[in-house]
Motif scaffolding. Structure first.
Motif, PDB file in Angstrom:
ATOM      1  N   THR A   1      39.321  46.580  43.236  1.00  0.00           N
ATOM      2  CA  THR A   1      40.450  45.686  43.434  1.00  0.00           C
ATOM      3  C   THR A   1      40.156  44.697  44.559  1.00  0.00           C
ATOM      4  O   THR A   1      39.799  45.094  45.669  1.00  0.00           O
ATOM      5  CB  THR A   1      41.716  46.488  43.773  1.00  0.00           C
ATOM      6  OG1 THR A   1      42.070  47.285  42.646  1.00  0.00           O
ATOM      7  CG2 THR A   1      42.866  45.558  44.133  1.00  0.00           C
TER       8      THR A   1
ATOM      9  N   LEU B   1      35.753  49.975  35.453  1.00  0.00           N
ATOM     10  CA  LEU B   1      36.368  49.529  36.707  1.00  0.00           C
ATOM     11  C   LEU B   1      36.996  50.683  37.466  1.00  0.00           C
ATOM     12  O   LEU B   1      37.522  51.640  36.872  1.00  0.00           O
ATOM     13  CB  LEU B   1      37.393  48.443  36.425  1.00  0.00           C
ATOM     14  CG  LEU B   1      36.770  47.060  36.143  1.00  0.00           C
ATOM     15  CD1 LEU B   1      37.769  46.154  35.431  1.00  0.00           C
ATOM     16  CD2 LEU B   1      36.292  46.420  37.430  1.00  0.00           C
TER      17      LEU B   1
ATOM     18  N   VAL C   1      42.875  47.025  39.904  1.00  0.00           N
ATOM     19  CA  VAL C   1      42.547  48.191  39.084  1.00  0.00           C
ATOM     20  C   VAL C   1      43.452  49.335  39.527  1.00  0.00           C
ATOM     21  O   VAL C   1      43.402  49.763  40.684  1.00  0.00           O
ATOM     22  CB  VAL C   1      41.073  48.587  39.228  1.00  0.00           C
ATOM     23  CG1 VAL C   1      40.743  49.740  38.286  1.00  0.00           C
ATOM     24  CG2 VAL C   1      40.160  47.398  38.946  1.00  0.00           C
TER      25      VAL C   1
END
Length: 124
Positions: free
Chosen positions: A91, A86, A122
């Motif tokens: 996000t 990620l 993230v």
């Protein structure tokens, strides 16, 4: 009618993983394509991944290809999104969607049903 409920969102550091799950209820036999979309603050909702009714065909946005994997279990009426490696730009609020007419589609307008969304954040 079909109801979709997402779960599995949260806060993770860059490079980490999360698994989102979407549970479908109601007239689930009418579901064809299932998909995941996301919407970051100030941006439009965008396609992430889609899977056809039997799980054979999948498509991904270029930005997540090789990092995300979509899967479905028709016996359990669930569709999952495994997210690895990620990045902060991942996000967003992630939405599960279902289409009764299309086999696999990237188009938002071709999905009939939507979940409420789950937040993925993230951190760098």
């Amino acid at each position: 009618q079909v109801q979709l409920v997402e779960s599995g969102g949260g806060l993770v550091q860059a490079g980490g993983s999360l698994r989102l799950s979407c549970a479908a209820s109601g007239r689930t036999f009418s579901m064809n394509a299932m998909g995941w979309f996301r919407q970051a603050p100030g941006k439009e909702r965008e396609f992430v991944a889609t899977i056809n009714w039997n799980g054979v065909t999948t498509y991904y946005a270029d930005s997540v290809k090789g990092r995300f994997t979509i899967s479905r279990d028709n016996a359990k009426n669930t569709v999952d999104l495994q997210m690895n490696s990620l990045k902060p730009e991942d996000t967003a609020v992630y939405y599960c969607a279902g289409s009764s007419q299309y086999t696999s589609t990237r188009s938002i307008g071709q999905y009939d049903y939507w979940g409420q969304g789950t937040q993925v954040t993230v951190s760098s």
